[in-house]
Design an enzyme around this catalytic site. Structure first.
Site, PDB file in Angstrom:
ATOM      1  N   GLN A   1      -2.150  -4.026  -3.017  1.00 30.12           N
ATOM      2  CA  GLN A   1      -2.372  -2.957  -2.039  1.00 30.12           C
ATOM      3  C   GLN A   1      -2.769  -3.512  -0.680  1.00 30.12           C
ATOM      4  OE1 GLN A   1      -3.562  -3.204  -5.146  1.00 30.12           O
ATOM      5  NE2 GLN A   1      -4.246  -1.241  -5.962  1.00 30.12           N
TER       6      GLN A   1
ATOM      7  N   LYS B   1      -7.274   3.917  -2.729  1.00 29.00           N
ATOM      8  CA  LYS B   1      -6.707   3.970  -4.079  1.00 29.00           C
ATOM      9  C   LYS B   1      -5.201   3.683  -4.034  1.00 29.00           C
ATOM     10  CE  LYS B   1     -10.514   5.009  -6.163  1.00 29.00           C
ATOM     11  NZ  LYS B   1     -11.319   4.373  -5.118  1.00 29.00           N
ATOM     12  N   ASP B   2      -4.649   3.284  -5.198  1.00 31.37           N
ATOM     13  CA  ASP B   2      -3.237   2.963  -5.307  1.00 31.37           C
ATOM     14  C   ASP B   2      -2.364   4.123  -4.848  1.00 31.37           C
ATOM     15  OD1 ASP B   2      -4.937   1.684  -7.480  1.00 31.37           O
ATOM     16  OD2 ASP B   2      -3.151   0.410  -7.562  1.00 31.37           O
ATOM     17  N   LYS B   3      -1.162   3.765  -4.341  1.00 35.08           N
ATOM     18  CA  LYS B   3      -0.208   4.818  -3.980  1.00 35.08           C
ATOM     19  C   LYS B   3       0.521   5.320  -5.212  1.00 35.08           C
ATOM     20  CE  LYS B   3       3.995   5.957  -1.495  1.00 35.08           C
ATOM     21  NZ  LYS B   3       5.106   5.511  -0.639  1.00 35.08           N
TER      22      LYS B   3
END
Length: 694
Positions: free
Chosen positions: A427, A332-334
């Site tokens: 990402q 998942k995105d940071k």
């Protein structure tokens, strides 16, 4: 405030699907502007599964307390409740599996079938399926009590369940809830029907005892025993012995014991226990010990402004396990608030609950903690749900002909009808200016281990502690000194530096340095390079052929492109007849097990890999235990259930302030919500809408 941007070196030359003008804006001004919620394989948000689990747990605890009360006293009003057509039994049993626990039918009390869905069924069956099952069970009870043969009853379908583990959970939940029913599977469809063995046992015992016995039998808990009510009739006991031996003799054994009752009289009871498995006890014990160590606990991880791998590294440290003991469906995105399912091995639910307060200090929350029976597989999800706020909305500088709202409406219409090119998102590549993840991946594929380490530790031009530490390493190759400078949250860099400090900055030392990282981290860099190749191939394919499906294209007729897909090469006749649509076209991500298009796109792949020095690459890096089979990916995707609104700063923050002064100008804000299939990127979808690389 830092905002997310797509690297121009990776995305700047990639084409678009639509030709609308788009608009300008910034995303990820804060993590709260970008909320990602994973959608599991059953199509539910993991937050909804969490809420359902918590509700089920609360109900289970409430029912447990009610069981204790019922054992002491049954409310006579319950027996007089109107509309009751049949009775079920509810059990207060103790089958813990330790110390030879025992079920006593004297603990059993009765309740009616007009109950809420059982807590065992609630997490695994939809409410309407539970209602149908409850009605079917009531009918079975009624028919049996009216002395009609059970053969006259039809079976009931509970629906299709492709996953074997999901079917196993439903089998167990149904049989524990309704022990007079038996479950079975045809293909992937699950059915229930009356249990004729149960009906036969009811001719020898009461329904209470039959219910408790079949629950005991289905649970199969180690060292557990079941004891029937005392029985002074030897002929009747013999009949029970014979019945159990005939029906379940391979699984259990029975024996009669004399026990004193409350008045001190000796009464004879039949006790049932599971047979010991035949085989070498030493070998069996080793196997059983291994199985006991393999405890798996599932949970929902909420993280704020953290990388998935960084979160895992932190959790592994405080739990005392390896990062590789964690499994997840997707990265998942940071810079976002994200919710995702995870499973950790060798950690009990109780232990995981103990670290909740510690994890919150790091920007994480652990919810929906529950036992599971295996790890999660990468890609084992159906997609993600996005809630995004795009700020500083305005027209592109050269487009002042219309209001920005019209540009947004045009963009949303095109993205819904024409879709977007399914590029891998930022990402995959990182934000490095002088070196990105795909550069490291290429070095690893070429087995240039020292170069790969150097690239990982190459600084950017900006001044911060991380880049200062990297600059020191490039100048001195002093791993120990660099470790003292490198911030603790740079997990991967610190692990590599420790290995370099121990083994040296040579080929063997660098191989050991890469092996010190989890497999998921090592393969990440190679996937980044392959993803860059795929992005460029997709852009070239769309620029060359557009939405037309041409001879030599690869199509996925099963509409599920993955590493196991059987792709078909489009023939000239199929191109002429328009047998396939652009939605079925897939492109390969390089690997050892894929085939390439036979048109100009295939030639492009060959030239691109050769230019990178990979013309003879086997996509296996044995020294790092990495194999890259490749996969197929749809070239075009669409957002689902897209909703949007154009609002202003205050409204986007959740306030209801009115603009009192007509001269006050608030900045417009684009708020959008949509679902994407797994492995699709919201930033790429927004890029198509907005026509900018941020």
């Amino acid at each position: 405030m830092e905002t997310e941007s797509l690297s121009p070196t990776v995305f700047g030359s990639l084409c678009y699907v639509s030709d609308h003008r788009g608009f300008f804006g910034t995303i990820k001004n804060s993590s709260a502007d970008f909320v990602v919620t994973e959608i599991d394989v059953s199509g539910q948000l993991v937050t909804e599964v969490q809420a359902r689990h918590e509700k089920s747990t609360e109900k289970s605890e409430r029912n447990g307390a009610q069981d204790i009360i019922r054992k002491q006293r049954i409310n006579p009003k319950d027996a007089e409740r109107k509309g009751t057509t049949c009775e079920f039994t509810e059990f207060a049993t103790d089958i813990s599996g330790t110390g030879g626990s025992q079920v006593q039918t004297s603990d059993i009390v009765e309740d009616d079938c007009e109950l809420d869905p059982c807590c065992l069924l609630y997490p695994v069956l939809d409410v309407h399926v539970q209602e149908s099952l409850n009605q079917f069970a009531c009918t079975v009870r009624s028919v049996w009590r009216s002395s009609v043969t059970a053969n006259d009853l039809s079976e009931l379908s509970l629906g299709l369940y492709p996953e074997k583990d999901e079917r196993a959970l439903i089998h167990s939940a149904v049989r524990q809830t309704f022990p007079f029913l038996v479950t079975f599977t045809k293909s992937s469809e699950l059915f229930v029907k009356p249990n004729l063995d149960y009906q036969e046992l009811c001719q020898l015992t009461s329904e209470k005892e039959a219910d408790a016995f079949f629950k005991f039998l289905d649970a199969k808990l180690e060292n557990s025993r079941f004891t029937f009510n005392p029985d002074d009739c030897k002929e009747h006991r013999t009949a029970v012995h014979h019945f159990i031996s005939k029906k379940f003799g391979k699984l259990v054994e029975t024996k009669s014991f004399s026990e004193k009752d409350i008045s001190g009289l000796l009464r004879v009871c039949i006790t049932v226990r599971f047979r010991e498995k035949i085989g070498s006890s030493r070998k069996r014990n080793r196997t059983e010990d291994t199985e006991k160590q393999d405890v798996y606990t599932g949970f929902t991880l909420q993280k704020d402004n953290l990388e998935t791998l960084e979160a895992i590294s932190y959790l592994s440290c405080i739990l005392g396990v390896l990062p590789s003991d964690f499994s997840y469906a997707g990265i998942k995105d940071k810079k976002a608030i994200t919710y995702q399912a995870m499973v950790v091995k060798k950690v009990t639910p109780e232990r995981l609950k103990q670290i909740d307060a510690m994890s919150e200090k790091k920007g994480m929350k652990i919810k929906n903690i529950h036992p599971v029976n295996k790890h999660l597989q990468l890609g084992h999800l159906s997609g993600n749900h996005f809630n995004i706020i795009v700020r500083d909305i305005q027209n592109h500088s050269d487009d002042l002909s219309v209001y920005v709202q019209e540009r947004i409406e045009e963009a949303v219409y095109n993205i819904k009808t024409k879709g977007f090119l399914n590029y891998y998102g930022p990402q995959r590549f990182g934000k490095g200016q002088n070196c990105q993840s795909h550069d490291i991946g290429l070095a690893l594929l070429k087995e240039e281990m020292e170069r790969a380490v150097t690239l990982l530790l190459t600084p950017d031009s900006c001044e911060d502690p991380v880049n200062n530490a990297k600059q020191y390493f490039i100048e001195t190759v002093d791993a120990k000194g660099t470790l003292a400078l490198m911030p603790h949250y740079k997990i991967r860099e610190r692990m590599v530096l420790r290995a370099i400090n121990r083994y040296g900055m040579n080929n063997e030392g660098c191989v050991r340095a890469w092996l010190s990282l989890p497999h998921s981290s090592r393969i990440f860099y190679i996937h980044a390079f392959c993803s860059k190749v795929w992005n460029e191939a997709a852009s070239y394919r769309f620029t060359l052929y557009g939405t037309k499906v041409v001879q030599g294209d690869l199509v996925d007729c099963n509409e599920s492109a993955n590493e196991n897909s059987l792709v078909h090469i489009v023939t000239a006749e199929e191109e002429e007849s328009s047998a396939y649509t652009i939605d079925q076209v897939v492109l390969p991500m390089p690997g050892y097990s894929i085939k390439y298009p036979t048109n100009k796109i295939g030639q492009w792949y060959s030239e691109t890999l050769a230019k990178a020095g990979l013309q003879s690459c086997a996509f296996r890096v044995s020294s790092l235990q990495l194999n890259v089979p490749g996969c197929y990916r749809h070239i075009l995707k669409y957002p689902h259930d897209l909703f949007y609104k154009l609002t202003f700063e205050d409204q986007a923050k959740g306030t209801e302030n009115k603009i009192a002064d007509a001269g006050v100008s608030l900045k417009p804000v684009f708020v959008v919500e949509f679902d994407l299939d797994s492995s699709c990127y919201a930033t790429v979808c927004l890029r198509e809408m907005m026509k900018c690389n941020f």
